[in-house]
Design a protein around this motif. Structure first.
Motif, short mmCIF file in Angstrom:
data_model
loop_
_atom_site.label_atom_id
_atom_site.label_comp_id
_atom_site.label_asym_id
_atom_site.label_seq_id
_atom_site.Cartn_x
_atom_site.Cartn_y
_atom_site.Cartn_z
N ASP A 149 -26.22 25.61 10.43
CA ASP A 149 -24.76 25.63 10.16
C ASP A 149 -24.60 24.88 9.10
O ASP A 149 -23.78 25.15 7.98
N TYR A 150 -25.34 23.33 8.98
CA TYR A 150 -25.35 22.37 8.03
C TYR A 150 -25.64 23.27 6.55
O TYR A 150 -24.95 23.08 5.56
N ALA A 151 -26.84 23.68 6.73
CA ALA A 151 -27.61 24.37 5.45
C ALA A 151 -26.60 25.64 4.99
O ALA A 151 -26.33 25.74 3.81
N LEU A 152 -26.04 26.38 5.88
CA LEU A 152 -25.40 27.16 5.64
C LEU A 152 -24.01 26.93 4.91
O LEU A 152 -23.56 27.54 3.75
N GLY A 153 -23.27 25.94 5.19
CA GLY A 153 -22.07 25.28 4.57
C GLY A 153 -22.42 24.77 3.07
O GLY A 153 -21.53 25.20 2.42
N HIS A 154 -23.58 24.35 3.04
CA HIS A 154 -23.95 23.78 1.50
C HIS A 154 -24.20 25.01 0.66
O HIS A 154 -23.75 25.09 -0.49
N LEU A 155 -24.99 25.94 1.36
CA LEU A 155 -25.28 27.09 0.47
C LEU A 155 -24.19 27.92 0.23
O LEU A 155 -24.02 28.55 -1.01
N ASP A 156 -23.23 28.04 1.06
CA ASP A 156 -21.80 28.77 0.79
C ASP A 156 -20.99 28.06 -0.33
O ASP A 156 -20.59 28.73 -1.37
N ALA A 157 -21.05 26.66 -0.35
CA ALA A 157 -20.29 26.26 -1.41
C ALA A 157 -21.05 26.36 -2.60
O ALA A 157 -20.33 26.53 -3.69
N ASP A 158 -22.18 26.22 -2.56
CA ASP A 158 -23.08 26.54 -3.79
C ASP A 158 -22.77 27.78 -4.54
O ASP A 158 -22.72 28.03 -5.63
N LEU A 159 -22.73 28.68 -3.30
CA LEU A 159 -22.48 30.46 -3.72
C LEU A 159 -21.23 30.44 -4.21
O LEU A 159 -20.91 31.01 -5.39
N ARG A 160 -20.00 29.75 -3.88
CA ARG A 160 -18.78 29.95 -4.45
C ARG A 160 -18.87 29.36 -5.76
O ARG A 160 -18.14 29.89 -6.83
N TRP A 161 -19.47 28.19 -5.95
CA TRP A 161 -19.58 27.62 -7.44
C TRP A 161 -20.36 28.43 -8.26
O TRP A 161 -20.04 28.63 -9.54
N LEU A 162 -21.66 29.28 -8.05
CA LEU A 162 -22.28 29.99 -8.72
C LEU A 162 -21.24 31.34 -9.31
O LEU A 162 -21.30 31.79 -10.13
N ARG A 163 -20.54 31.76 -8.11
CA ARG A 163 -19.66 33.02 -8.58
C ARG A 163 -18.63 32.46 -9.47
O ARG A 163 -18.22 33.00 -10.62
N THR A 164 -18.00 31.33 -9.51
CA THR A 164 -16.98 30.77 -10.63
C THR A 164 -17.71 30.52 -11.96
O THR A 164 -17.10 30.92 -12.76
N THR A 165 -18.90 29.93 -11.89
CA THR A 165 -19.48 29.79 -12.90
C THR A 165 -20.00 31.00 -13.77
O THR A 165 -20.14 30.97 -14.89
N LEU A 166 -20.34 31.87 -12.98
CA LEU A 166 -20.60 33.37 -13.54
C LEU A 166 -19.53 33.88 -14.48
O LEU A 166 -19.55 34.27 -15.36
N THR A 167 -18.36 33.76 -13.62
CA THR A 167 -17.00 34.20 -14.38
C THR A 167 -16.90 33.40 -15.80
O THR A 167 -16.48 33.77 -16.54
N ARG A 168 -17.08 32.27 -15.61
CA ARG A 168 -16.71 31.19 -16.72
C ARG A 168 -17.71 31.63 -17.81
O ARG A 168 -17.53 31.65 -19.02
N VAL A 169 -18.96 31.90 -17.49
CA VAL A 169 -19.91 32.11 -18.47
C VAL A 169 -19.63 33.40 -19.08
O VAL A 169 -19.85 33.51 -20.30
N ALA A 170 -19.01 34.28 -18.30
CA ALA A 170 -18.95 35.50 -18.78
C ALA A 170 -17.71 35.62 -19.76
O ALA A 170 -17.57 36.13 -21.08
N ASP A 171 -16.64 34.42 -19.47
CA ASP A 171 -15.49 34.35 -20.58
C ASP A 171 -15.97 33.76 -21.60
O ASP A 171 -15.62 33.97 -22.82
N LEU A 172 -17.05 32.73 -21.48
CA LEU A 172 -17.66 32.14 -22.64
C LEU A 172 -18.17 33.12 -23.63
O LEU A 172 -18.23 32.92 -24.83
N GLN A 173 -19.03 34.01 -23.05
CA GLN A 173 -19.70 35.12 -23.63
C GLN A 173 -18.69 35.84 -24.74
O GLN A 173 -19.13 36.18 -25.60
N LYS A 174 -17.42 36.25 -24.24
CA LYS A 174 -16.61 36.79 -24.73
C LYS A 174 -16.04 36.22 -25.78
O LYS A 174 -15.87 36.66 -26.95
N GLU A 175 -15.75 34.96 -25.74
CA GLU A 175 -15.35 34.09 -26.78
C GLU A 175 -16.71 34.06 -27.98
O GLU A 175 -16.16 34.17 -29.21
N VAL A 176 -17.81 33.91 -27.57
CA VAL A 176 -18.77 33.59 -28.54
C VAL A 176 -18.96 35.24 -29.38
O VAL A 176 -18.97 35.00 -30.61
N THR A 177 -18.64 36.28 -28.65
CA THR A 177 -19.02 37.41 -29.32
C THR A 177 -17.63 37.95 -30.20
O THR A 177 -17.74 39.05 -30.83
N ALA A 178 -16.55 37.34 -29.78
CA ALA A 178 -15.51 37.85 -30.40
C ALA A 178 -15.09 37.58 -31.97
O ALA A 178 -15.71 36.69 -32.45
#
Length: 178
Positions: A149-178
């Motif tokens: 449960d402890y490890a899953l909680g930490h992995l879940d937090a990391d996973l949320r951060w990974l998803r958010t960061t993927l969105t931010r990186v996609a936004d950055l890529q749009k800015e760079v290519t625009a």
């Protein structure tokens, strides 16, 4: 984790040999890094030096001589103090995962960072499936379930951060290519 405090906690149940402390640590904290025998005996030596444990006996049982240790009143007091104190949240981001994403963005570019984030997300999800299955195992102990449960909680937090960061990186890529 403070190995000294964990050993004090294990000794709270009564005298133990170093071998028994190592075995009990590894059984009771199944997701923790196993202790080396040398680490156990070095820590017991420091605890004894500091008056937190004393030798309570020796036996051989057909093998090498083994010394038992038990808590002193001061050791019990230090254990109680440690258990009563809260752990402060970490003041800095000290994650290899975070560092790799930042370095990938700086040194290798948006595409490389995105590829890394996707691969890491997949690795996190795989580990979460393993831990979820381990919790459901017939022979899973309460310690196994709590650790998972402890490890899953930490992995879940990391996973949320990974998803958010993927969105931010996609936004950055749009800015760079625009």
């Amino acid at each position: 984790m403070s190995t000294a405090h964990v050993l004090l906690g294990l000794l709270a149940a009564g005298p133990r040999h170093g071998y028994d402390l190592k075995r009990e640590h590894d059984e009771r904290l199944p997701q923790a890094k196993p202790l080396a025998f040398g680490q156990v005996y070095a820590t017991l030596g420091r605890l004894e030096r500091d008056g937190l444990v004393i030798e309570s006996g020796q036996d051989q049982d057909g093998g090498p001589e083994r010394r038992s240790y038990e808590l002193t009143d001061l050791g019990r007091e230090k254990l109680d103090e440690w258990l009563a104190s809260t752990e402060p949240p970490a003041p800095y981001v000290t994650s290899t995962l975070f560092n790799k994403v930042v370095v990938a963005l700086l040194a290798a570019g948006v595409d490389r960072a995105r590829d890394y984030l996707i691969a890491q997300r997949d690795a996190h999800m795989s580990r979460m499936r393993e831990l979820t299955a381990a919790k459901s195992a017939v022979d899973a102990t309460v310690g196994d379930v709590v650790a998972a449960d402890y490890a899953l909680g930490h992995l879940d937090a990391d996973l949320r951060w990974l998803r958010t960061t993927l969105t931010r990186v996609a936004d950055l890529q749009k800015e760079v290519t625009a």
